[in-house]
Design a protein around this motif. Structure first.
Motif, PDB file in Angstrom:
ATOM      1  N   ASP A  65     -10.539   3.557   3.569  1.00  0.00           N
ATOM      2  CA  ASP A  65     -10.922   4.337   3.035  1.00  0.00           C
ATOM      3  C   ASP A  65     -10.239   2.807   1.684  1.00  0.00           C
ATOM      4  OD1 ASP A  65     -11.024   6.802   1.247  1.00  0.00           O
ATOM      5  OD2 ASP A  65      -9.778   5.544   0.428  1.00  0.00           O
ATOM      6  N   ALA A  66      -9.548   2.299   1.599  1.00  0.00           N
ATOM      7  CA  ALA A  66      -9.160   1.571   0.317  1.00  0.00           C
ATOM      8  C   ALA A  66     -10.139  -0.212   0.471  1.00  0.00           C
ATOM      9  CB  ALA A  66      -7.600   0.925   0.578  1.00  0.00           C
ATOM     10  N   MET A  67     -10.636  -0.584   1.810  1.00  0.00           N
ATOM     11  CA  MET A  67     -11.182  -1.515   2.227  1.00  0.00           C
ATOM     12  C   MET A  67     -12.807  -1.102   1.359  1.00  0.00           C
ATOM     13  SD  MET A  67     -12.765  -2.689   5.619  1.00  0.00           S
ATOM     14  CE  MET A  67     -14.705  -1.644   5.594  1.00  0.00           C
ATOM     15  N   LEU A  68     -13.202   0.508   1.379  1.00  0.00           N
ATOM     16  CA  LEU A  68     -14.325  -0.069   0.644  1.00  0.00           C
ATOM     17  C   LEU A  68     -14.249   0.955  -0.316  1.00  0.00           C
ATOM     18  CD1 LEU A  68     -15.449   2.824   3.852  1.00  0.00           C
ATOM     19  CD2 LEU A  68     -16.588   1.226   3.348  1.00  0.00           C
ATOM     20  N   ALA A  69     -13.545   1.129  -0.965  1.00  0.00           N
ATOM     21  CA  ALA A  69     -13.061   0.942  -2.357  1.00  0.00           C
ATOM     22  C   ALA A  69     -12.670  -0.104  -2.802  1.00  0.00           C
ATOM     23  CB  ALA A  69     -12.184   2.162  -2.872  1.00  0.00           C
ATOM     24  N   ALA A  70     -12.404  -1.372  -2.180  1.00  0.00           N
ATOM     25  CA  ALA A  70     -10.971  -2.395  -2.774  1.00  0.00           C
ATOM     26  C   ALA A  70     -12.851  -3.333  -3.226  1.00  0.00           C
ATOM     27  CB  ALA A  70     -10.662  -3.228  -1.918  1.00  0.00           C
ATOM     28  N   ARG A  71     -12.467  -4.956  -4.406  1.00  0.00           N
ATOM     29  CA  ARG A  71     -12.791  -5.286  -4.977  1.00  0.00           C
ATOM     30  C   ARG A  71     -13.103  -6.128  -3.723  1.00  0.00           C
ATOM     31  NH1 ARG A  71     -16.702  -3.979  -9.535  1.00  0.00           N
ATOM     32  NH2 ARG A  71     -16.449  -2.597  -9.769  1.00  0.00           N
ATOM     33  N   GLY A  72     -11.771  -7.131  -4.372  1.00  0.00           N
ATOM     34  CA  GLY A  72     -11.073  -7.900  -3.334  1.00  0.00           C
ATOM     35  C   GLY A  72     -11.277  -7.712  -1.975  1.00  0.00           C
ATOM     36  N   GLY A  73      -9.767  -8.725  -1.181  1.00  0.00           N
ATOM     37  CA  GLY A  73      -9.536  -9.318   0.390  1.00  0.00           C
ATOM     38  C   GLY A  73      -8.278  -7.999   0.665  1.00  0.00           C
ATOM     39  N   ALA A  74      -7.402  -9.041   1.159  1.00  0.00           N
ATOM     40  CA  ALA A  74      -6.262  -7.748   1.843  1.00  0.00           C
ATOM     41  C   ALA A  74      -5.197  -8.070   1.004  1.00  0.00           C
ATOM     42  CB  ALA A  74      -5.520  -8.995   2.759  1.00  0.00           C
ATOM     43  N   PRO A  75      -4.788  -8.858  -0.342  1.00  0.00           N
ATOM     44  CA  PRO A  75      -3.912  -8.321  -0.998  1.00  0.00           C
ATOM     45  C   PRO A  75      -4.162  -7.798  -1.873  1.00  0.00           C
ATOM     46  CG  PRO A  75      -4.784 -11.013  -0.798  1.00  0.00           C
ATOM     47  CD  PRO A  75      -5.486 -10.238   0.321  1.00  0.00           C
ATOM     48  N   GLU A  76      -5.502  -7.381  -2.619  1.00  0.00           N
ATOM     49  CA  GLU A  76      -5.501  -5.891  -3.333  1.00  0.00           C
ATOM     50  C   GLU A  76      -5.525  -5.039  -2.701  1.00  0.00           C
ATOM     51  OE1 GLU A  76      -9.448  -3.929  -5.763  1.00  0.00           O
ATOM     52  OE2 GLU A  76      -9.770  -5.828  -4.773  1.00  0.00           O
ATOM     53  N   ILE A  77      -6.021  -4.398  -1.560  1.00  0.00           N
ATOM     54  CA  ILE A  77      -5.165  -3.065  -0.323  1.00  0.00           C
ATOM     55  C   ILE A  77      -3.948  -3.033  -0.279  1.00  0.00           C
ATOM     56  CG2 ILE A  77      -6.578  -2.316   1.763  1.00  0.00           C
ATOM     57  CD1 ILE A  77      -9.148  -4.606   2.016  1.00  0.00           C
ATOM     58  N   ALA A  78      -3.572  -4.431   0.288  1.00  0.00           N
ATOM     59  CA  ALA A  78      -2.020  -4.274   0.676  1.00  0.00           C
ATOM     60  C   ALA A  78      -1.458  -3.837  -0.883  1.00  0.00           C
ATOM     61  CB  ALA A  78      -1.629  -6.257   0.870  1.00  0.00           C
ATOM     62  N   ASN A  79      -1.822  -4.417  -1.779  1.00  0.00           N
ATOM     63  CA  ASN A  79      -1.089  -3.687  -3.263  1.00  0.00           C
ATOM     64  C   ASN A  79      -1.375  -2.121  -3.193  1.00  0.00           C
ATOM     65  OD1 ASN A  79      -0.258  -4.260  -5.517  1.00  0.00           O
ATOM     66  ND2 ASN A  79      -1.587  -3.022  -6.509  1.00  0.00           N
ATOM     67  N   ASN A  80      -2.465  -2.252  -2.953  1.00  0.00           N
ATOM     68  CA  ASN A  80      -2.977  -0.383  -3.875  1.00  0.00           C
ATOM     69  C   ASN A  80      -2.780   0.245  -2.918  1.00  0.00           C
ATOM     70  OD1 ASN A  80      -4.778  -0.583  -5.398  1.00  0.00           O
ATOM     71  ND2 ASN A  80      -7.004  -0.733  -3.901  1.00  0.00           N
ATOM     72  N   LEU A  81      -2.221   0.126  -0.905  1.00  0.00           N
ATOM     73  CA  LEU A  81      -1.692   0.941   0.198  1.00  0.00           C
ATOM     74  C   LEU A  81       0.023   1.219   0.481  1.00  0.00           C
ATOM     75  CD1 LEU A  81      -3.280   0.443   2.708  1.00  0.00           C
ATOM     76  CD2 LEU A  81      -3.929   1.656   0.855  1.00  0.00           C
ATOM     77  N   GLY A  82       0.793  -0.580  -0.728  1.00  0.00           N
ATOM     78  CA  GLY A  82       1.389  -0.331  -0.924  1.00  0.00           C
ATOM     79  C   GLY A  82       2.463  -1.339   0.623  1.00  0.00           C
ATOM     80  N   VAL A  83       1.695  -1.993   0.922  1.00  0.00           N
ATOM     81  CA  VAL A  83       2.439  -2.712   2.665  1.00  0.00           C
ATOM     82  C   VAL A  83       1.986  -3.826   2.437  1.00  0.00           C
ATOM     83  CG1 VAL A  83       1.950  -0.402   3.921  1.00  0.00           C
ATOM     84  CG2 VAL A  83       0.165  -2.507   3.231  1.00  0.00           C
ATOM     85  N   HIS A  84       2.253  -5.070   3.566  1.00  0.00           N
ATOM     86  CA  HIS A  84       2.258  -5.969   3.633  1.00  0.00           C
ATOM     87  C   HIS A  84       1.230  -7.081   3.615  1.00  0.00           C
ATOM     88  CE1 HIS A  84       3.061 -10.772   4.322  1.00  0.00           C
ATOM     89  NE2 HIS A  84       3.984 -10.144   3.597  1.00  0.00           N
ATOM     90  N   PRO A  85       0.342  -7.859   3.362  1.00  0.00           N
ATOM     91  CA  PRO A  85      -0.873  -8.452   3.205  1.00  0.00           C
ATOM     92  C   PRO A  85      -1.303  -8.632   4.638  1.00  0.00           C
ATOM     93  CG  PRO A  85       0.088  -9.350   1.220  1.00  0.00           C
ATOM     94  CD  PRO A  85       1.040  -8.979   1.789  1.00  0.00           C
ATOM     95  N   GLN A  86      -0.111  -8.915   5.722  1.00  0.00           N
ATOM     96  CA  GLN A  86      -0.081  -9.174   7.051  1.00  0.00           C
ATOM     97  C   GLN A  86      -0.802  -7.759   7.884  1.00  0.00           C
ATOM     98  OE1 GLN A  86      -0.837 -12.272   7.895  1.00  0.00           O
ATOM     99  NE2 GLN A  86      -1.448 -10.955  10.292  1.00  0.00           N
ATOM    100  N   THR A  87       0.148  -7.053   6.767  1.00  0.00           N
ATOM    101  CA  THR A  87      -0.306  -5.545   7.942  1.00  0.00           C
ATOM    102  C   THR A  87      -1.624  -5.347   7.759  1.00  0.00           C
ATOM    103  OG1 THR A  87       2.054  -5.290   7.660  1.00  0.00           O
ATOM    104  CG2 THR A  87       0.481  -3.305   7.595  1.00  0.00           C
ATOM    105  N   VAL A  88      -2.015  -5.550   6.626  1.00  0.00           N
ATOM    106  CA  VAL A  88      -3.906  -4.888   6.217  1.00  0.00           C
ATOM    107  C   VAL A  88      -4.399  -5.994   7.147  1.00  0.00           C
ATOM    108  CG1 VAL A  88      -5.167  -4.842   4.016  1.00  0.00           C
ATOM    109  CG2 VAL A  88      -3.471  -4.732   4.019  1.00  0.00           C
TER     110      VAL A  88
END
Length: 382
Positions: free
Chosen positions: A312-335
């Motif tokens: 869901d966060a990926m489909l809503a995001a404009r950027g890549g893993a760092p933006e999604i990680a920030n939205n989810l509150g997890v590490h970018p590598q986890t994303v």
């Protein structure tokens, strides 16, 4: 010289039983009414029998001579039923039953020599017509005896409006109720006890049933008529469209009860349009969820939930893993790890615009779906 003779024309078939037959049938009808309504039996004297015979003989109440003199018994019964607090349906059943009970006598008369083959048909029609006449007389007297209160008139007006009748049909009731139709109204569906006992004359309400509801001018503050319990407001519409507003108000209240829409003392239909759209056809929505989210449906609950929120966060995001990680509150590598897993599961669907739209709708619908006891944990999107 041979005399000429005019052709003999057959006599027209009678439209009702002859006088002698009508009197016999009328006695049976009145006896049956006395039996069904024993407390009113003294009202149905010889004049009542004569009156019923006249109605049987003629095509309608207006054409029967002396009709006014013989109708009093049936009018007085209507008044007596109202005074006793009984329903009109009882009289209707008694009159129809009395007519049916006279059919054997009618059949016997039609078999007598010289009766004519049409007697049975015309007699049945006359009995049906007679029951209608008696019902009309009693009904008119019953209603004339009842003087409705202002509250009853206003409830009747609300029912007429919500039935979908055009304004011309309820304009007289509106005048009697002292209600001036506003340009736009909103319907309110409320839980029992949610509405205050008193409110302004501009509000129409029916609080007597299991599902209390009101019709409120669009410019009136609704919270002023509520007592704090749960209620839902439909869209603002012209008074003639009030039934549609009430339908959506009740639908909103239903979704609140099911915990699809967040609870609150006053829930507005207009704040939940997407939810209404998603739940307008739950069979189709469920099918979309099942098809779109099938790649993760059989995964363990914890993994399924994490992948769904990442998707869901990926489909809503404009950027890549760092933006999604920030939205989810997890590490970018986890994303990044989750995105690779999603790519394996969903493949090219993640790049197809229509498939991405379906996925977003499915995730939203799954998020809103209430959890059912004993059912698999729904996929929860962030």
């Amino acid at each position: 010289m041979t005399a000429s003779h005019a052709p003999v024309r057959p006599a027209p078939a009678p439209s009702a039983p002859a006088r002698s037959a009508a009197l016999v049938i009328a006695r049976v009808v009145v006896d049956n009414i006395r039996h069904s309504l024993p407390e009113h039996a003294p009202l149905f004297d010889a004049r009542a029998i004569e009156f019923v015979a006249l109605v049987l003989e003629h095509d309608g109440m207006d054409s029967a001579p002396g009709i006014a003199a013989g109708a009093d018994a049936f009018r007085r019964v209507g008044v007596a039923e109202y005074a006793a607090g009984k329903e009109l349906a009882r009289l209707s059943r008694a009159y129809h039953s009395a007519g049916r009970g006279a059919l054997p006598v009618l059949a016997s008369l039609s078999r007598q020599p010289g009766a004519g083959s049409a007697l049975m048909d015309t007699g049945v029609e006359a009995l049906l017509r007679c029951a209608d006449v008696l019902i009309r007389l009693s009904t008119a007297a019953y209603r004339a005896a009842h003087t409705p209160s202002t509250a009853e008139v206003r409830r009747d007006l609300l029912r007429e409006i919500l039935s979908g009748r055009p304004p011309a049909k309820w304009a007289g009731l509106a005048a009697a109720a002292g209600w001036v139709p506003p340009a736009r109204v909103v319907a309110v569906a409320a839980e029992p006890g949610a509405v205050r006992a008193s409110f302004g004359p501009e509000v129409l309400a029916d609080l007597t049933g299991e599902y209390p509801h009101l019709l409120v001018p669009d410019d009136v503050e609704i919270s002023g008529v509520l007592a704090g319990a749960r209620a839902a407001v439909g869209p603002a519409v012209a008074p003639a469209e009030a039934a549609a507003s009430l339908r959506w108000a009740r639908r909103t209240l239903e979704l609140v009860r099911r915990e699809v829409i967040e609870d609150g003392p006053l829930v507005r239909w207009s704040d939940h349009l997407t939810t209404h759209w998603l739940f307008a056809d739950e069979v189709l929505t469920s099918a979309l969820v099942t098809r779109s989210l099938a790649p993760i449906a059989d995964l363990p609950s914890n993994e399924r939930t994490k992948l769904a929120e990442t998707l869901d966060a990926m489909l809503a995001a404009r950027g890549g893993a760092p933006e999604i990680a920030n939205n989810l509150g997890v590490h970018p590598q986890t994303v990044r790890n989750r995105l690779r897993r999603l790519r394996v599961l969903f493949g090219a669907r993640l790049d197809d615009p229509q498939a991405r739209l379906d996925l977003r709708i499915a995730l939203r619908a799954d998020l809103l779906a209430p959890e059912q006891a004993g059912a698999a944990t729904p996929i929860r999107a962030a």
